[in-house]
Design a protein around this motif. Structure first.
Motif, PDB file in Angstrom:
ATOM      1  N   GLN A   1      39.524  43.987  39.800  1.00  0.00           N
ATOM      2  CA  GLN A   1      38.520  45.045  39.678  1.00  0.00           C
ATOM      3  C   GLN A   1      37.730  44.886  38.375  1.00  0.00           C
ATOM      4  OE1 GLN A   1      37.947  47.617  41.972  1.00  0.00           O
ATOM      5  NE2 GLN A   1      36.185  48.056  40.675  1.00  0.00           N
ATOM      6  N   GLU A   2      38.427  44.499  37.327  1.00  0.00           N
ATOM      7  CA  GLU A   2      37.758  44.365  36.039  1.00  0.00           C
ATOM      8  C   GLU A   2      36.690  43.279  36.053  1.00  0.00           C
ATOM      9  OE1 GLU A   2      40.836  43.629  33.200  1.00  0.00           O
ATOM     10  OE2 GLU A   2      41.938  45.384  33.925  1.00  0.00           O
TER      11      GLU A   2
ATOM     12  N   VAL B   1      34.667  42.575  38.395  1.00  0.00           N
ATOM     13  CA  VAL B   1      33.430  42.929  39.082  1.00  0.00           C
ATOM     14  C   VAL B   1      32.440  43.414  38.038  1.00  0.00           C
ATOM     15  CG1 VAL B   1      32.404  44.433  40.795  1.00  0.00           C
ATOM     16  CG2 VAL B   1      34.733  43.607  41.102  1.00  0.00           C
TER      17      VAL B   1
END
Lengths: 937, 142
Positions: free
Chosen positions: A673-674, A676
């Protein structure tokens, strides 16, 4: 007051009375008796008569320590009694204090400071020793600070008995108040040269404790310790010195060279097992590079292992575990003893042996060791069996299955473990089955086989411990159904009646997997029929493409024309056993129809299940079957034109579902997620205060519409906004409800004229399509980038690829946190030791203008002389330090001003710390955080 | 370092408990309960060491009494095992043939002996004679 006091002392029950009373209590009445006694004690303890008070307090201490009665309320009475001149009273008071005071929560501790000071400087050794014992149990930072001067004096007391106690107690003071190190450390060091065994024992014990926390600071004292090691004949002291060397030797290679010889000598000479054990532990832990010494130590270890005493056997195994890290030969030499220990009666020994066996595991022997252990596990009691399984699972999965080369074997082994009756490690096996499925492509074929055998076995369903494993097996069979030998059989297994024994969450996995398998069957059938005419190889290609990139297996469906049409709806063709590449099963209209019917009948009742997850999934499947039915029949008939249309639609759906299910799942990095990128214009951390302005804008017109009472006033204000007036026109209940609603959701009712502008401020909800695609592509790229393929070549058989993510997945994040915390004590110690060696002229000149009265002060070593750039801040420190000690020395006279001064002292201390912190980057720990021994978590 | 010493009988009644690290009262009771459960059912043929949280308990059983010492994981088991025995010898000598009741009725004296034996979690005196002499002096103070 004299009356009741006299009565109390006359009729007071003695300690013995209470003890006897408690013992004679009939069962169940004890609490009542204790409560009654407590009432008495509460009264007696307030008595002005010291003797009465003392006995009351003693009784209370008894009830506290043997019956767990709370006595925190009597803290003040302890303090009162401690000032009694009778030693016996003092003893009772201090015992009560040391047992019941909590250094951080008992607030009357500070009231004891004065009495402790008095007793520490008393002429009676008994008083002094009592005070020291008490101080060591109730020590807090304030007490430590205030009593440091008294302890300093005691450290060179002429009575060895007092001195050794002072040394032991000073450790607590150092922990609570690290600044005391500056004052007292030199005297402590001087005691290393004593000839008195008691004192030496205490001081070595003190250094042992300190060195365990931060050894480096004590390196300069190595010569003193060496002397003790060589000269001393007291085992207890030698053990402690060895512990110190075990910490120091790894820091300084020359040291190890010096001490290894005397240590070996001690080990050979001593008859005491404790000392021999300490010697061998020191060698194997800190001097493992000295081959001959290690050989000697291992010889000693073997003696321990062969001993009948379970304690020695256990310790021998422990020592061996330590050797194993660097000298595997030592373990191999004693292999048979270790394996024998696996069947010892004591679980401690068994566990230690197990750890040792696991430490031997490598790529070459993992299969053999696991084989031995599993046969052991089957013979052991359930508890130890699970210990073994736990260790196997942990070791084999360590560092992404580092030791496993043959995944086919391991996967089959996992299945075997799950079948062990006592196995309670289902959770871990479950995780690993799925994990391997996702990470190791080459193992999937075997995995599916293992899963099949697990799912198909009705006996396993009854064991709740393996439900997790079954869930994993079901998931694997569904996810990789294309590799299955016989999906028909699989569906039947997944829907067998005993699945009702499963927990709802597992059962829903079963249903979902059955669904996947069903889709696969129908799809294959459709493919077969549709593409039959064209190129049969096209089908093979397609299936292969969908499922098994790089895998040689293909799914071939036997054609309809096969004459040996089923006796049941699924028949395993004889050919499938022979090799994986020719897996065949009968795929006929009838068999498919039978399958659909089977699914329908089994899932039908579940559509009404209470469990939402089951109910929903069952309904999904049933709905799908409904959709399929006309197509299937149409297909069978091959006649109705109407059916053709339905078929087309249905086959679309099948294809769609098939595509969805055949999408491969891979491991996802925790930090995906980071990675992105944040879309432009998305503000996450900005304060939302702007929003308030918007909201208030909205509310304004609302209030007018809400309360018509003020409409006249409002009309003036809102004259410029005609819409508002219009809105407020109909004064019905519905409007007010609407208004209420708007008030609540005001945000979404932005005034129409604002609409354009407001929306321009926010990013549009839907970006142009191309951008989304870009992002998706970015994401895909990231995923690709984050996959690192770890290859390890093995001559015999290439190790399959294990997919591994690059960003330290699986690494414990907590490791970061456990960074070595620089100790305040060791910081001070280092200053003292190193500072002493190079006392600068400036410090001498500074101390020379001090009067002889404050000799002690001169002994305070200039802190941090070795650190050149701290010179400036140190100068101010020294000043404040002296001021402080002046205060201490004269505190006898200035009792009244004590509090005031105390405040000052504290201030100066703060200041001192601050500057020291600034100067020495290493010591960046907040001063006020007390050094708490890390006991029990 | 010694974290605590606990004397318990087989039923789990605490006869002496001294903590050398600050603990809440409730935590103390929990510790006593757990230690008792750990040691009470162990076979005499088993080792005298058990792991307890992040530490280890070294215990010895004398008739119906369990003497349990909790020490750091790096401490020398055998030395502490010997020290328990030494402590029992001292008690035995002091009360001449000690029994559980002696410890109950003279609990304050037991603490006194303990204070001579262990201070601030460190063994203070390893000579039985010295402690007995010292106790004699203290008795005179009464």
């Amino acid at each position: 007051m004299a009356g009741p006091s006299l009565m109390d002392s006359l009729f007071q029950r003695s300690l013995d009375d209470i003890i006897k009373g408690v013992r004679l209590c009939p069962p169940g009445t004890e609490p009542t008796f204790i409560a009654k006694s407590l009432d008495e004690i509460r009264r007696e303890v307030k008595s002005t008569d010291r003797q009465t008070k003392a006995i009351a307090l003693q009784k209370l201490t008894y009830l506290h320590s043997l019956h767990g009665v709370d006595m925190s309320w009597a803290a003040f009475q302890c303090v009162e009694l401690s000032s009694s001149s009778a030693h016996s009273h003092k003893r009772i008071a201090y015992l009560a204090a040391s047992l019941s005071f909590n250094p951080s929560t008992t607030d009357v501790i500070l009231l004891l400071t004065h009495q402790l000071r008095k007793d520490l400087s008393s002429s009676s050794v008994h008083d002094v020793s009592l005070a020291l014992s008490t101080l060591s149990s109730i020590c807090n930072p304030d007490l430590s600070r205030d009593l440091t001067p008294e302890l300093f004096t005691l450290l060179s007391s002429g009575k060895p008995f007092v001195r050794k106690k002072a040394i032991a107690a000073i450790l607590r003071v150092f922990e609570q108040y690290p600044d005391a190190v500056r004052v007292c450390f030199k005297r402590v060091v001087e005691n290393l040269e004593t000839t008195d065994v008691g004192i030496l024992s205490a001081v070595v014990g003190l250094f042992c404790e300190l060195a365990v926390k931060e050894p480096r600071s004590y390196l300069p004292l190595a010569p003193e310790f060496y002397k003790i090691l060589v000269d001393c004949r007291n085992n207890w002291i030698l053990i402690k010195v060895l512990k110190i060397f075990a910490k120091l030797a790894p820091l300084e290679p020359r040291l190890g060279k010096r001490v290894v010889e005397p240590i070996c000598e001690h080990m050979g000479r001593t008859g005491a097992k404790s000392l021999a054990f300490e010697c061998m532990m020191t060698i194997v832990s800190s001097m493992s590079e000295y081959e001959s010494a290690v050989k000697l130590a291992v010889g000693k270890v073997r003696e321990f292992l062969l001993d009948d005493d379970p304690n020695l056997k256990y310790l021998g195994l422990q020592a061996l575990t330590m050797v194993a890290q660097k000298h595997m030969w030592a373990v191999l030499e004693n292999k048979e003893l270790v394996v024998k220990a696996l069947s010892d009666v004591d679980v401690n020994i068994k566990l230690e042996a197990l750890r040792l066996v696991m430490s031997m595991v490598s790529e070459d022997n993992v299969m053999e060791i696991c084989r031995i252990l599993i046969s052991h596990a089957q013979k052991s009691d359930p508890e130890f069996c699970n210990e073994i399984l736990g260790y196997i699972l942990f070791t084999c999965s360590r560092n992404f299955y580092e030791v496993i080369c043959d995944f086919d074997w391991y996967v089959a082994f996992l299945g075997e473990m799950a079948r062990i009756p006592h196995c309670q490690k289902g959770k871990e096996i479950e995780t690993q089955l799925i994990d391997i499925g996702m990470r190791v492509k080459d193992a999937r074929l075997e995995l599916v086989d293992v899963a099949r055998s697990l799912v198909i076995d009705p006996a396993l369903l009854g064991n709740p411990f393996v439900h997790g494993v079954l869930a994993a097996a079901a998931w694997v069979s569904g996810e990789y159904v294309a590799l299955s030998r016989n999906p028909f059989e699989l569906v039947e297994a997944l829907l067998q009646p005993r699945t009702s024994l499963l927990t709802p969450s597992v059962r829903s996995v079963y249903i979902q997997s059955a669904f996947k398998a069903l889709i696969f069957c129908i799809w294959s059938y459709g493919k077969l029929n549709g593409d039959d005419a064209s190129d049969p190889s096209a089908l093979t290609e397609l299936v292969a493409k969908c499922h098994l990139e790089g895998n040689s297996e293909t799914v071939a469906c036997e054609s309809l024309s096969d004459t040996e049409v089923d006796n049941a709806n699924m028949v395993i063709a004889g050919g499938q056993m022979s090799s994986a590449s020719s897996r065949k099963y009968h795929l006929t209209k009838e068999s498919l129809e039978g399958l659909v019917n089977l699914v329908g009948t089994n899932l039908g009742p579940l559509a009404g299940s209470d469990e939402v997850e089951i109910q929903e999934r069952a309904s999904n499947v049933l709905g799908f079957i409904e959709l399929m039915k006309p197509e299937l029949y149409g297909h069978l008939g091959h006649t109705e034109g109407n059916g053709m249309k339905g078929k087309l639609e249905a086959s679309e759906v099948v294809k769609l579902m098939f595509d969805v299910f055949s999408e491969e799942l891979g491991p996802v990095s925790l930090s995906a997620q980071e990675k992105v990128p944040l879309p432009d214009g998305l503000v996450l951390k900005e304060n939302l205060s702007d929003l308030e302005a918007i909201c208030s804008d909205v509310k304004f017109p609302l209030s007018t519409s809400f309360s018509l009472v003020h409409s006249q006033i409002m009309e003036k204000d809102t004259a410029s906004s005609p819409e508002c007036k219009e809105e407020s026109g109909p004064s019905t209940e519905s409007t007010s409800l609407l208004a209420e609603h708007r008030k609540r959701h005001g945000l979404y009712y932005l005034p129409s004229e604002n609409k354009g502008t407001t929306f321009n401020d926010f990013p549009p909800a839907h970006e142009p399509k191309d951008k989304t695609i870009d992002e998706a592509e970015d994401l895909a790229k990231l995923t690709e980038e984050s996959l690192i393929i770890k290859k390890k070549q093995n001559q015999v058989k290439p190790r399959p690829v294990v997919v591994k993510l690059d960003d330290g997945e699986g690494l414990n994040v907590a490791v970061e946190k456990s960074k070595v915390k620089t100790d305040l004590i060791s910081g001070a110690v280092r200053e003292v030791l190193l500072g002493n060696e190079a006392t600068t002229s400036s410090s001498r000149s500074k101390s020379s203008n001090k009067s002889s009265k404050r000799r002690e002060v001169d002994r305070i070593p200039e802190s941090g002389n070795d650190i050149v750039n701290t010179a400036i801040s140190e100068r101010s420190n020294v000043g404040s330090g002296r001021r402080k000690h002046q205060t201490h020395l004269s505190s006898g006279k200035e009792k009244e001003q004590h509090d005031h001064k105390g405040k000052q002292k504290r201030d100066s201390r703060h200041h001192k710390h601050k500057s020291r912190q600034r100067a020495d980057g290493a010591m960046n720990i907040p001063v006020q955080s007390p050094v708490i021994p890390d006991f029990l978590l | 370092m010694i974290r605590f010493i606990i004397l318990q009988n087989r039923q789990g009644k605490t006869r002496l408990a001294k903590y050398y690290i600050p603990l809440e009262e409730s935590e103390k009771h929990k510790v006593e309960y757990e230690v008792h459960r750990l040691v009470v059912n162990r076979d005499p043929k088993f080792t005298n060491f058990v792991e307890f949280r992040n530490h280890k308990v070294i215990y010895r059983r004398y008739a119906g009494l369990f003497f349990s010492l909790c020490v750091d994981i790096t401490d020398n088991e055998l030395a502490y095992l010997e020290s328990i025995h030494l402590f029992v010898e001292i008690l035995d000598h002091f009360f001449s043939n000690v029994c559980e009741l002696d410890l109950v009725f003279n609990f304050h004296k037991v603490y006194l002996i303990l204070d001579e034996f262990i201070l601030a979690g460190e063994l203070q005196e390893t000579s039985k004679k010295a402690i007995i002499e010292r106790m004699g002096e203290l008795e005179k103070q009464e």
